[in-house]
Design a protein around this motif. Structure first.
Motif, PDB file in Angstrom:
ATOM      1  N   ASN A   1       5.212   5.683   1.929  1.00 15.83           N
ATOM      2  CA  ASN A   1       4.759   6.831   1.152  1.00 15.83           C
ATOM      3  C   ASN A   1       5.307   6.840  -0.270  1.00 15.83           C
ATOM      4  O   ASN A   1       4.890   7.653  -1.078  1.00 15.83           O
ATOM      5  CB  ASN A   1       5.117   8.135   1.869  1.00 15.83           C
ATOM      6  CG  ASN A   1       6.596   8.368   1.963  1.00 15.83           C
ATOM      7  OD1 ASN A   1       7.352   7.428   2.178  1.00 15.83           O
ATOM      8  ND2 ASN A   1       7.014   9.595   1.803  1.00 15.83           N
TER       9      ASN A   1
ATOM     10  N   GLU B   1       0.860  -1.196   0.000  1.00 14.89           N
ATOM     11  CA  GLU B   1       0.000   0.000   0.000  1.00 14.89           C
ATOM     12  C   GLU B   1       0.885   1.231   0.000  1.00 14.89           C
ATOM     13  O   GLU B   1       1.771   1.354   0.846  1.00 14.89           O
ATOM     14  CB  GLU B   1      -0.902   0.040   1.234  1.00 14.89           C
ATOM     15  CG  GLU B   1      -2.113  -0.828   1.159  1.00 14.89           C
ATOM     16  CD  GLU B   1      -3.026  -0.646   2.359  1.00 14.89           C
ATOM     17  OE1 GLU B   1      -2.875   0.358   3.108  1.00 14.89           O
ATOM     18  OE2 GLU B   1      -3.885  -1.500   2.553  1.00 14.89           O
TER      19      GLU B   1
ATOM     20  N   ASP C   1       0.838   5.247   0.467  1.00 16.62           N
ATOM     21  CA  ASP C   1       0.032   6.353   0.994  1.00 16.62           C
ATOM     22  C   ASP C   1       0.933   7.575   1.053  1.00 16.62           C
ATOM     23  O   ASP C   1       1.770   7.695   1.944  1.00 16.62           O
ATOM     24  CB  ASP C   1      -0.505   5.997   2.380  1.00 16.62           C
ATOM     25  CG  ASP C   1      -1.407   7.076   2.935  1.00 16.62           C
ATOM     26  OD1 ASP C   1      -1.795   7.993   2.195  1.00 16.62           O
ATOM     27  OD2 ASP C   1      -1.739   6.997   4.132  1.00 16.62           O
TER      28      ASP C   1
ATOM     29  N   ARG D   1       3.517  -0.981   3.998  1.00 14.05           N
ATOM     30  CA  ARG D   1       2.981   0.363   3.698  1.00 14.05           C
ATOM     31  C   ARG D   1       4.120   1.365   3.694  1.00 14.05           C
ATOM     32  O   ARG D   1       5.073   1.240   4.438  1.00 14.05           O
ATOM     33  CB  ARG D   1       1.981   0.789   4.776  1.00 14.05           C
ATOM     34  CG  ARG D   1       0.692   0.079   4.749  1.00 14.05           C
ATOM     35  CD  ARG D   1      -0.240   0.692   5.772  1.00 14.05           C
ATOM     36  NE  ARG D   1      -1.461  -0.066   5.854  1.00 14.05           N
ATOM     37  CZ  ARG D   1      -2.138  -0.252   6.964  1.00 14.05           C
ATOM     38  NH1 ARG D   1      -1.727   0.280   8.089  1.00 14.05           N
ATOM     39  NH2 ARG D   1      -3.248  -0.949   6.955  1.00 14.05           N
TER      40      ARG D   1
END
Length: 92
Positions: free
Chosen positions: A75, A51, A53, A73
């Motif tokens: 960025n 993911e 984000d 996860r």
């Protein structure tokens, strides 16, 4: 008779074209992070999810257990790669 023979010769070609077109739609496009995981861990790449984000500007990553999968996860892609490295170094 000649037209029927020609038609029978073309039918397998049409079937092959139609079946090849359907297979292309089933292939999922992988993100660069997923491609990295599949290159580094080809036998275990299905055990990971990714993911991205990018709401925060600072680099960050997070490793989460989600059912029977490992969720990475971050960025951006570099953060996801760092999460994979950290997971392999500390947990695997």
């Amino acid at each position: 008779m000649k037209k029927i023979t020609q038609l029978l010769l073309w039918i397998p070609l049409f079937i092959m074209i139609i079946s090849c077109g359907n297979k292309e739609k089933e292939i999922k496009e992988l993100s660069p992070s997923e491609l990295l995981i599949s290159r580094v861990l080809p036998n275990y790449s299905e055990d990971f999810e990714v993911e991205v984000d990018s709401l925060l500007e600072n680099d960050w990553f997070e490793i989460v257990s989600k059912g029977d999968k490992i969720l990475l996860r971050g960025n951006n892609g570099v953060s996801i790669a760092s999460a994979l490295y950290y997971y392999l170094k500390e947990y695997a």
